[in-house]
Design a protein around this motif. Structure first.
Motif, PDB file in Angstrom:
ATOM      1  N   LEU A  26       0.836  -1.200   0.000  1.00  0.00           N
ATOM      2  CA  LEU A  26       0.000   0.000   0.000  1.00  0.00           C
ATOM      3  C   LEU A  26       0.870   1.248   0.000  1.00  0.00           C
ATOM      4  O   LEU A  26       1.845   1.327   0.767  1.00  0.00           O
ATOM      5  N   THR A  27       0.499   2.195  -0.847  1.00  0.00           N
ATOM      6  CA  THR A  27       1.199   3.482  -0.814  1.00  0.00           C
ATOM      7  C   THR A  27       0.280   4.571  -0.252  1.00  0.00           C
ATOM      8  O   THR A  27       0.704   5.702  -0.082  1.00  0.00           O
ATOM      9  N   TYR A  28      -0.974   4.199   0.019  1.00  0.00           N
ATOM     10  CA  TYR A  28      -1.917   5.125   0.677  1.00  0.00           C
ATOM     11  C   TYR A  28      -1.902   6.485  -0.011  1.00  0.00           C
ATOM     12  O   TYR A  28      -1.684   7.510   0.650  1.00  0.00           O
ATOM     13  N   TRP A  38       0.828   8.859  -9.885  1.00  0.00           N
ATOM     14  CA  TRP A  38       1.753   8.254  -8.910  1.00  0.00           C
ATOM     15  C   TRP A  38       1.850   6.749  -9.133  1.00  0.00           C
ATOM     16  O   TRP A  38       2.932   6.167  -9.172  1.00  0.00           O
ATOM     17  N   HIS A  39       0.670   6.103  -9.289  1.00  0.00           N
ATOM     18  CA  HIS A  39       0.654   4.641  -9.412  1.00  0.00           C
ATOM     19  C   HIS A  39       1.288   4.180 -10.724  1.00  0.00           C
ATOM     20  O   HIS A  39       1.917   3.131 -10.775  1.00  0.00           O
ATOM     21  N   LEU A  40       1.108   4.991 -11.761  1.00  0.00           N
ATOM     22  CA  LEU A  40       1.723   4.656 -13.054  1.00  0.00           C
ATOM     23  C   LEU A  40       3.252   4.658 -12.907  1.00  0.00           C
ATOM     24  O   LEU A  40       3.942   3.726 -13.337  1.00  0.00           O
ATOM     25  N   VAL A  41       3.768   5.696 -12.269  1.00  0.00           N
ATOM     26  CA  VAL A  41       5.220   5.808 -12.104  1.00  0.00           C
ATOM     27  C   VAL A  41       5.723   4.760 -11.117  1.00  0.00           C
ATOM     28  O   VAL A  41       6.693   4.036 -11.372  1.00  0.00           O
ATOM     29  N   HIS A  42       5.024   4.649  -9.994  1.00  0.00           N
ATOM     30  CA  HIS A  42       5.429   3.713  -8.931  1.00  0.00           C
ATOM     31  C   HIS A  42       5.484   2.282  -9.467  1.00  0.00           C
ATOM     32  O   HIS A  42       6.518   1.621  -9.375  1.00  0.00           O
ATOM     33  N   PRO A  72      -6.739   2.308  -2.581  1.00  0.00           N
ATOM     34  CA  PRO A  72      -7.386   2.190  -3.894  1.00  0.00           C
ATOM     35  C   PRO A  72      -8.644   1.322  -3.843  1.00  0.00           C
ATOM     36  O   PRO A  72      -8.755   0.430  -3.000  1.00  0.00           O
ATOM     37  N   GLY A  73      -9.552   1.593  -4.758  1.00  0.00           N
ATOM     38  CA  GLY A  73     -10.817   0.858  -4.800  1.00  0.00           C
ATOM     39  C   GLY A  73     -11.039   0.142  -6.120  1.00  0.00           C
ATOM     40  O   GLY A  73     -10.484   0.512  -7.158  1.00  0.00           O
ATOM     41  N   LEU A  74     -11.871  -0.921  -6.019  1.00  0.00           N
ATOM     42  CA  LEU A  74     -12.335  -1.592  -7.245  1.00  0.00           C
ATOM     43  C   LEU A  74     -13.777  -2.049  -7.027  1.00  0.00           C
ATOM     44  O   LEU A  74     -14.213  -3.061  -7.534  1.00  0.00           O
ATOM     45  N   TRP A  75     -14.500  -1.240  -6.234  1.00  0.00           N
ATOM     46  CA  TRP A  75     -15.886  -1.591  -5.937  1.00  0.00           C
ATOM     47  C   TRP A  75     -16.846  -1.024  -6.977  1.00  0.00           C
ATOM     48  O   TRP A  75     -18.056  -1.191  -6.857  1.00  0.00           O
ATOM     49  N   ASP A  76     -16.309  -0.341  -7.976  1.00  0.00           N
ATOM     50  CA  ASP A  76     -17.167   0.307  -8.968  1.00  0.00           C
ATOM     51  C   ASP A  76     -16.477   0.251 -10.331  1.00  0.00           C
ATOM     52  O   ASP A  76     -15.241   0.261 -10.402  1.00  0.00           O
ATOM     53  N   ASP A  77     -17.293   0.278 -11.397  1.00  0.00           N
ATOM     54  CA  ASP A  77     -16.730   0.218 -12.762  1.00  0.00           C
ATOM     55  C   ASP A  77     -15.881   1.450 -13.098  1.00  0.00           C
ATOM     56  O   ASP A  77     -15.046   1.387 -13.996  1.00  0.00           O
ATOM     57  N   ARG A  78     -16.097   2.547 -12.371  1.00  0.00           N
ATOM     58  CA  ARG A  78     -15.347   3.763 -12.718  1.00  0.00           C
ATOM     59  C   ARG A  78     -13.840   3.598 -12.500  1.00  0.00           C
ATOM     60  O   ARG A  78     -13.050   4.381 -13.010  1.00  0.00           O
ATOM     61  N   PHE A  79     -13.452   2.571 -11.746  1.00  0.00           N
ATOM     62  CA  PHE A  79     -12.016   2.384 -11.483  1.00  0.00           C
ATOM     63  C   PHE A  79     -11.301   1.647 -12.619  1.00  0.00           C
ATOM     64  O   PHE A  79     -10.069   1.581 -12.642  1.00  0.00           O
ATOM     65  N   ILE A  80     -12.072   1.085 -13.543  1.00  0.00           N
ATOM     66  CA  ILE A  80     -11.456   0.198 -14.550  1.00  0.00           C
ATOM     67  C   ILE A  80     -10.538   0.968 -15.507  1.00  0.00           C
ATOM     68  O   ILE A  80      -9.374   0.578 -15.713  1.00  0.00           O
ATOM     69  N   ALA A  81     -11.045   2.045 -16.111  1.00  0.00           N
ATOM     70  CA  ALA A  81     -10.273   2.725 -17.173  1.00  0.00           C
ATOM     71  C   ALA A  81      -8.903   3.232 -16.694  1.00  0.00           C
ATOM     72  O   ALA A  81      -7.891   2.971 -17.361  1.00  0.00           O
ATOM     73  N   PRO A  82      -8.825   3.918 -15.538  1.00  0.00           N
ATOM     74  CA  PRO A  82      -7.477   4.370 -15.096  1.00  0.00           C
ATOM     75  C   PRO A  82      -6.517   3.206 -14.838  1.00  0.00           C
ATOM     76  O   PRO A  82      -5.314   3.339 -15.041  1.00  0.00           O
ATOM     77  N   MET A  83      -7.064   2.066 -14.428  1.00  0.00           N
ATOM     78  CA  MET A  83      -6.186   0.905 -14.189  1.00  0.00           C
ATOM     79  C   MET A  83      -5.676   0.340 -15.502  1.00  0.00           C
ATOM     80  O   MET A  83      -4.553  -0.157 -15.577  1.00  0.00           O
TER      81      MET A  83
END
Ligand SMILES: Cc1cc2nc3c(=O)[nH]c(=O)nc-3n(C[C@H](O)[C@H](O)[C@H](O)COP(=O)(O)O)c2cc1C
Length: 396
Positions: A26-28, A38-42, A72-83
């Motif tokens: 976790l990077t919180y 951040w997550h892309l670079v990390h 981070p969350g994955l409880w909703d479809d809105r998280f899919i595209a950035p991932m």
């Protein structure tokens, strides 16, 4: 040298170019569950450093299960595209993107580690909005002075089992190739396993079989929703100093294998204390590879592939763990924070040729040229390995 660490491995239909795994960390650093650059670079830098399998940090299947408001969350479809952007970036370097799916149960709604880690005094809204209720198998707090969670109803349990499955479907759409279910470190699934946290009198509590039911149901449902050709891992606390022993883990591992879990990732602790998790204790300390014996025993007695983790620091140490048949994969956490290029460094130390083909040519071309130069220049990370003078021997 013929290195097992750098020998590719096939897990179902997915091929890892080496057996080096970035342990989920976790990077919180999210807002309302959302990822950022951040997550892309990390995560991207570990892929560019040659890691075979790069795990995204503990990602929550339900907003109530966030350890902190910055998970981070994955409880909703809105998280899919950035991932999807991140997984595509990782794959570009020949690495495999994995994601850990989790729920912190009664250990949710806490401050970040460097802000004290304890329960938040002022209860914030849930990431994404709404009141933030704590749920757990039983109304038993993590510590006596921590907030008391609500005991989940049977319907609540069913919804959470399904939440893992739905998150797995989203993870697939987001381009992940490996899912790891987080059942360790005192979080929700571990709370069900533990007689100290689970006081239920229905089919989810009491006997070992009943306490394992939630873990097995989550694994079964995740497997059902996750493509057949993609591997499924489960991280467990092999021992926890609160009544869960290695024999229980062997039993659990057998059941997990039977429902399609491919790799058992062997950590420890987190129910009664956090020391085991990262091997930090002022009193006794934890040596190199302090959790490897768990991976070894579960591998042997449950006949399942295992991943070892915990103070695996040196290349020759990681190689020996695999060679001695103690685990099938090695996960590296903090040493990767220290050196995200650990795999290419390890390849050089183990004498794997060419080694630099593990990383993008924009780096590899130059580093290989330098390594072959007639006047030897050692990299700044150069050490002989775990057996070098002054190094402590690994604990076995
Ligand atoms: C900063 C940090 C964050 C972590 N976050 C997670 C996590 O999200 N999920 C998890 O299962 N373990 C987590 N852990 C535990 C690590 O994955 C790993 O098991 C532990 O640090 C021991 O490995 P190491 O000695 O190579 O760091 C975290 C550890 C650290 C240091």
């Amino acid at each position: 040298m013929d290195s097992l660490l750098f020998t590719p491995i096939e897990l179902r239909g997915i091929r890892l170019k080496n057996r080096i795994v970035l342990s989920p960390m976790l990077t919180y650093s999210c807002v309302d569950g959302n990822l950022s650059d951040w997550h892309l670079v990390h995560l991207g830098k570990y892929a560019a450093g040659g890691t075979g399998l790069v795990f995204m940090e503990s990602t929550k299947v339900d907003p109530r299960g966030c350890t902190t408001p910055a998970d981070p969350g994955l409880w909703d479809d809105r998280f899919i595209a950035p991932m999807r952007r991140i997984t595509a970036f990782i794959k570009q370097f020949g690495a495999v993107p994995g994601i850990q799916l989790s729920h912190s149960g009664r250990k949710s709604r806490h401050a970040r580690p460097w802000e004290g880690r304890g329960p938040l005094d002022i209860v914030p809204d849930l990431p994404g909005g709404g009141p933030w209720e704590l749920v757990a198998p039983s109304a038993v707090p993590h510590e006596p002075d921590h907030p008391v969670p609500s005991a989940l109803t049977r319907e609540g349990i069913r919804e959470l089992v399904q939440a893992w499955g739905k998150a797995a479907v989203r993870a697939d759409k987001a381009g992940f190739e490996v899912v790891e279910i987080h059942a360790a470190h005192g979080y929700l699934i571990h709370q069900f396993l533990s007689p100290a946290a689970n006081r239920r009198e229905d089919e989810y509590g009491g006997s070992l079989e009943n306490r394992m039911r939630f873990a097995v149901e989550v694994a079964t449902e995740t497997r059902r929703c996750w493509p057949e050709h993609k591997p499924l891992f489960m991280r467990i606390s092999a021992i926890d100093s609160a009544g869960w022993e290695i024999e229980h883990s062997v039993e659990l591992a057998k059941r997990l294998k039977a429902v399609g879990v491919d790799v058992v990732d062997c950590s420890s602790g987190g129910l009664a204390d956090m020391n085991h998790v990262a091997g930090t204790s002022g009193a006794t300390g934890y040596g190199y590879g302090y959790q490897v014996p768990h991976a070894e025993r579960i591998r042997r007695e449950a006949d399942v592939m295992t991943m070892a983790v915990g103070h695996i620091v040196h290349a020759d140490q990681a190689e020996a763990i695999l060679r001695d048949g103690r685990a099938d994969l090695v996960a590296i956490g903090r040493e990767m924070l220290h050196n995200p290029n650990w795999p290419i460094d390890a390849a050089q130390k183990l004498g794997v040729k060419p080694g630099f083909d593990q990383i993008p040519s924009a780096y590899g071309y130059w580093l290989e040229k330098r390594a072959r130069a007639r006047v030897a220049v050692q990299p700044s990370t150069w050490r002989a390995g775990i057996d070098a003078p002054g190094e402590r021997r690994p604990s076995r």
